[in-house]
Write a protein that holds these residues in place. Structure first.
Motif, PDB file in Angstrom:
ATOM      1  N   UNK A   5       7.389   7.107  -4.722  1.00  0.00           N
ATOM      2  CA  UNK A   5       6.450   8.219  -4.565  1.00  0.00           C
ATOM      3  C   UNK A   5       7.224   9.529  -4.363  1.00  0.00           C
ATOM      4  N   UNK A   6       6.511  10.628  -4.563  1.00  0.00           N
ATOM      5  CA  UNK A   6       7.168  11.939  -4.449  1.00  0.00           C
ATOM      6  C   UNK A   6       7.504  12.302  -3.009  1.00  0.00           C
ATOM      7  N   UNK A   7       6.965  11.574  -2.070  1.00  0.00           N
ATOM      8  CA  UNK A   7       7.260  11.824  -0.664  1.00  0.00           C
ATOM      9  C   UNK A   7       8.412  10.962  -0.154  1.00  0.00           C
ATOM     10  N   UNK A   8       9.092  10.292  -1.074  1.00  0.00           N
ATOM     11  CA  UNK A   8      10.223   9.452  -0.715  1.00  0.00           C
ATOM     12  C   UNK A   8       9.875   8.013  -0.389  1.00  0.00           C
ATOM     13  N   UNK A   9       8.549   7.706  -0.366  1.00  0.00           N
ATOM     14  CA  UNK A   9       8.114   6.329  -0.080  1.00  0.00           C
ATOM     15  C   UNK A   9       8.471   5.409  -1.241  1.00  0.00           C
ATOM     16  N   UNK A  10       8.897   4.212  -0.913  1.00  0.00           N
ATOM     17  CA  UNK A  10       9.151   3.186  -1.917  1.00  0.00           C
ATOM     18  C   UNK A  10       8.382   1.906  -1.558  1.00  0.00           C
ATOM     19  N   UNK A  11       7.826   1.273  -2.565  1.00  0.00           N
ATOM     20  CA  UNK A  11       7.205  -0.046  -2.380  1.00  0.00           C
ATOM     21  C   UNK A  11       8.248  -1.085  -2.730  1.00  0.00           C
ATOM     22  N   UNK A  12       8.608  -1.937  -1.743  1.00  0.00           N
ATOM     23  CA  UNK A  12       9.703  -2.896  -1.894  1.00  0.00           C
ATOM     24  C   UNK A  12       9.178  -4.316  -1.695  1.00  0.00           C
ATOM     25  N   UNK A  28       0.837  -1.187   0.000  1.00  0.00           N
ATOM     26  CA  UNK A  28       0.000   0.000   0.000  1.00  0.00           C
ATOM     27  C   UNK A  28       0.879   1.246   0.000  1.00  0.00           C
ATOM     28  N   UNK A  29       0.525   2.243  -0.801  1.00  0.00           N
ATOM     29  CA  UNK A  29       1.258   3.506  -0.835  1.00  0.00           C
ATOM     30  C   UNK A  29       0.326   4.688  -0.670  1.00  0.00           C
ATOM     31  N   UNK A  30       0.922   5.886  -0.557  1.00  0.00           N
ATOM     32  CA  UNK A  30       0.122   7.105  -0.456  1.00  0.00           C
ATOM     33  C   UNK A  30       0.902   8.268  -1.050  1.00  0.00           C
ATOM     34  N   UNK A  31       0.188   9.174  -1.701  1.00  0.00           N
ATOM     35  CA  UNK A  31       0.834  10.322  -2.331  1.00  0.00           C
ATOM     36  C   UNK A  31       0.843  10.198  -3.840  1.00  0.00           C
ATOM     37  N   UNK A  32       1.648  11.022  -4.460  1.00  0.00           N
ATOM     38  CA  UNK A  32       1.763  11.012  -5.921  1.00  0.00           C
ATOM     39  C   UNK A  32       2.864  10.045  -6.355  1.00  0.00           C
ATOM     40  N   UNK A  33       2.569   9.235  -7.345  1.00  0.00           N
ATOM     41  CA  UNK A  33       3.504   8.212  -7.825  1.00  0.00           C
ATOM     42  C   UNK A  33       4.476   8.850  -8.807  1.00  0.00           C
ATOM     43  N   UNK A  34       5.761   8.665  -8.543  1.00  0.00           N
ATOM     44  CA  UNK A  34       6.776   9.135  -9.474  1.00  0.00           C
ATOM     45  C   UNK A  34       7.101   8.089 -10.531  1.00  0.00           C
ATOM     46  N   UNK A  35       7.284   6.823 -10.083  1.00  0.00           N
ATOM     47  CA  UNK A  35       7.726   5.784 -11.016  1.00  0.00           C
ATOM     48  C   UNK A  35       7.174   4.426 -10.596  1.00  0.00           C
ATOM     49  N   UNK A  36       6.757   3.633 -11.588  1.00  0.00           N
ATOM     50  CA  UNK A  36       6.357   2.232 -11.383  1.00  0.00           C
ATOM     51  C   UNK A  36       7.267   1.387 -12.255  1.00  0.00           C
ATOM     52  N   UNK A  37       7.994   0.467 -11.636  1.00  0.00           N
ATOM     53  CA  UNK A  37       9.022  -0.289 -12.381  1.00  0.00           C
ATOM     54  C   UNK A  37       8.556  -1.691 -12.784  1.00  0.00           C
ATOM     55  N   UNK A  38       7.324  -2.066 -12.479  1.00  0.00           N
ATOM     56  CA  UNK A  38       6.855  -3.429 -12.779  1.00  0.00           C
ATOM     57  C   UNK A  38       5.484  -3.383 -13.432  1.00  0.00           C
ATOM     58  N   UNK A  39       5.129  -4.503 -14.042  1.00  0.00           N
ATOM     59  CA  UNK A  39       3.790  -4.688 -14.599  1.00  0.00           C
ATOM     60  C   UNK A  39       3.299  -6.073 -14.206  1.00  0.00           C
TER      61      UNK A  39
END
Length: 304
Positions: free
Chosen positions: A107-114, A82-93
């Motif tokens: 995300x633009x707030x520095x959050x990363x989904x790992x 789960x994330x929150x904020x504006x997405x900068x980059x999605x590296x998977x499909x």
């Protein structure tokens, strides 16, 4: 009286006695024939009145009791990110295979989904340069599943739950493939669900595969047969022979001397073909299979 007259009278008496003797013997012969014909006709009549039945035999056997149910194939491990904020980059499909610790989105707030596990991306609900609102909708931003092996999730009814225990052997069938497995988990409490027909409760359980299956897909149904009980070398009869009387007592019809004998029995566990008999019949007795309402106690029967 002359000598000739006396001789004539003696001969007449002898002829009369001979005639009487022949008449008695003739009557006896007729009577014997009549009795034979009567017995023959009676025997044929009884045979013609006999109902033709299929039969089976009571014998010692092993009975395996199974619980048959249906479950859903699910990943062995899953991770909802789960994330929150504006997405900068999605590296998977969807469909990508990733390793643990791979960065999946930023995300633009520095959050990363790992990635927390090795697995396959099964959902991507975010796009670059857009706000992530999935949390408000109850959806994951990215779903990661370990599809290298699967397991089966069951929703057990009250009666099913009481029969299922951890480590029971199971047979899992999906399509034309069958696999061995076991009951690995069983929830401690049931969960209620609301539907259009009302509220229903079920208990969750997990069946795992003994070996990782191939060519199976999460989300499909799988048929599961769980071995709940086994007895060996017990008296058993074909389950087709079992019926019930008007008092709801278990009975069978035993064939003795050409007649159907209604016999009350005590029963134990059953498989799809056999049922355990604890009391009422003995080894080697013949029983009627699939007795219908026409079969009565002491009725004449004959085997097919």
């Amino acid at each position: 009286m002359t000598q000739m007259t006396l001789c004539h009278k003696k001969n007449s008496r002898k002829e009369l006695k001979s005639m009487k003797k022949k008449t008695i013997l003739g009557l006896l012969a007729v009577l014997v024939v009549a009795v034979v014909i009567f017995l023959f006709v009676r025997g044929n009549s009884e045979k013609s009145d006999a109902v033709i039945v299929r039969t089976g035999v009571v014998k010692k056997d092993t009975i395996i009791e199974n619980l048959s149910t249906t479950g859903t194939l699910i990943p062995n491990q899953t991770q909802s990110l789960m994330g929150t904020g504006n997405v900068l980059e999605v590296t998977v499909k969807v469909g990508d295979k990733v390793a643990k610790d791979n960065v999946l989105a930023t995300y633009d707030n520095g959050l990363q989904l790992i990635a927390g596990i090795d697995g396959t991306i099964t959902q991507v609900n975010i796009k670059a340069k857009q706000a992530d609102t999935n949390a408000q909708q109850g959806k994951p931003s990215i779903q990661l599943d370990d599809l290298s092996t699967l397991k089966v999730k069951l929703e057990l009814s009250n009666s099913e739950a009481s029969a299922v225990t951890i480590n029971q052997k199971a047979k899992i069938t999906s399509g034309n493939q069958t696999f061995s497995g076991k009951v690995a988990e069983k929830d401690p409490v049931a969960q209620s669900t609301q539907s259009a027909t009302g509220t229903t409760a079920s208990l969750g359980a997990i069946v795992t595969f003994d070996q990782a299956p191939e060519n199976l897909f999460a989300g499909f149904d799988a048929d599961v047969d769980i071995t709940t009980n086994t007895v060996e070398n017990v008296l058993a009869l074909p389950i087709e022979a079992l019926t019930y009387n008007d008092k709801n007592e278990a009975i069978v019809y035993v064939v003795k001397d050409g007649k159907a004998k209604e016999t009350k029995i005590d029963i134990g566990i059953q498989s799809d073909k056999l049922i355990e008999v604890k009391k009422g019949v003995t080894n080697g007795e013949t029983v009627i299979l699939s007795p219908n309402s026409d079969i009565k106690d002491n009725m004449n029967v004959t085997k097919e």
